[in-house]
Design a protein around this motif. Structure first.
Motif, PDB file in Angstrom:
ATOM      1  N   THR A 174       5.197 -20.169   1.350  1.00  0.00           N
ATOM      2  CA  THR A 174       5.530 -21.338   2.174  1.00  0.00           C
ATOM      3  C   THR A 174       4.379 -21.729   3.094  1.00  0.00           C
ATOM      4  N   VAL A 175       3.755 -20.735   3.738  1.00  0.00           N
ATOM      5  CA  VAL A 175       2.697 -21.043   4.720  1.00  0.00           C
ATOM      6  C   VAL A 175       1.309 -21.045   4.091  1.00  0.00           C
ATOM      7  N   GLY A 176       1.246 -20.784   2.776  1.00  0.00           N
ATOM      8  CA  GLY A 176      -0.038 -20.850   2.096  1.00  0.00           C
ATOM      9  C   GLY A 176      -0.925 -19.641   2.282  1.00  0.00           C
ATOM     10  N   LEU A 177      -0.317 -18.459   2.414  1.00  0.00           N
ATOM     11  CA  LEU A 177      -1.095 -17.231   2.562  1.00  0.00           C
ATOM     12  C   LEU A 177      -1.361 -16.611   1.207  1.00  0.00           C
ATOM     13  N   SER A 178      -2.581 -16.225   0.967  1.00  0.00           N
ATOM     14  CA  SER A 178      -2.904 -15.464  -0.231  1.00  0.00           C
ATOM     15  C   SER A 178      -3.262 -14.047   0.198  1.00  0.00           C
ATOM     16  N   PHE A 179      -3.088 -13.115  -0.690  1.00  0.00           N
ATOM     17  CA  PHE A 179      -3.397 -11.733  -0.354  1.00  0.00           C
ATOM     18  C   PHE A 179      -4.895 -11.542  -0.117  1.00  0.00           C
ATOM     19  N   ALA A 180      -5.707 -12.353  -0.787  1.00  0.00           N
ATOM     20  CA  ALA A 180      -7.155 -12.273  -0.566  1.00  0.00           C
ATOM     21  C   ALA A 180      -7.505 -12.617   0.877  1.00  0.00           C
TER      22      ALA A 180
END
Length: 208
Positions: A174-180
């Motif tokens: 939803t908030v646009g977080l990637s694990f990278a």
């Protein structure tokens, strides 16, 4: 006049920080004197130290005060539309549905904090203010907020690990977080961040 500057730059009920008014070209002492005069005259209202607003009447004929969320945001979370802080602790966990615990105070991590822990108030709003591990920016605010949550995740949980994992994955999407985006900040957190990621079933995702 300071009042002309205020009415030209702020709408009624908008949060005004005294520190912002330096843009009008007056000294701090002159600003403080004029704010007091304007408050005494009823032209502006003082919410708390250094926090003011132009009065606004509701349709019911009652004067409104700024929303508490707007006050917290203006004071500690954003400056010039850039993030300088974020909500943490039980309040964040509750908002995500990880716990039914209600926060008695708002926990905030902000660049404005000068100590690792301080209890304060904004009007009647109780606040725990914490200094960030690294300077908060618009680019990393959500990353640091998420990692703070993971760090203390076992303190809040009232649901299963499977449900928690799904909530966290949905939130990241939803908030646009990637694990990278998370990896560069692991070094600022205690080693249990890895254990908590593993227990939540997220470790494979982090290194995917």
């Amino acid at each position: 006049m300071l009042y002309e500057y205020i009415i030209n730059n702020y709408v009624p009920n908008e949060v005004i920080l005294a520190s912002e008014l330096k843009a009008c070209g007056k000294s701090d002492a002159a600003i403080r004197r004029e704010l007091k005069k304007l408050t005494d005259a009823g032209k502006i209202r003082r919410y708390d130290q250094g926090i003011y607003y132009l009065p606004k009447m509701t349709i019911f004929g009652v004067e409104a005060a700024p929303n508490s969320n707007a006050i917290v945001e203006k004071k500690y979370l954003k400056a010039n539309d850039e993030y300088i802080g974020y909500i943490s602790g039980i309040g964040l966990a509750n908002s995500l549905g990880l716990t039914t615990q209600a926060a008695a105070v708002i926990e905030i991590v902000s660049n404005k904090a000068t100590r690792d822990y301080r209890e304060t108030k904004l009007g009647q709003i109780g606040i725990i203010l914490r200094k960030p591990k690294v300077l908060i920016t618009t680019e990393n605010a959500k990353v640091l907020q998420f990692l703070d949550l993971i760090k203390d995740i076992n303190t809040y949980l009232e649901i299963s690990v499977a449900e928690t994992r799904q909530i966290l994955l949905n939130y990241m999407q939803t908030v646009g977080l990637s694990f990278a985006m998370l990896k560069p900040y692991f070094k600022y957190y205690p080693s249990r961040i890895y254990q908590n990621l593993y227990e939540m079933g997220l470790m494979d995702c982090v290194y995917a």
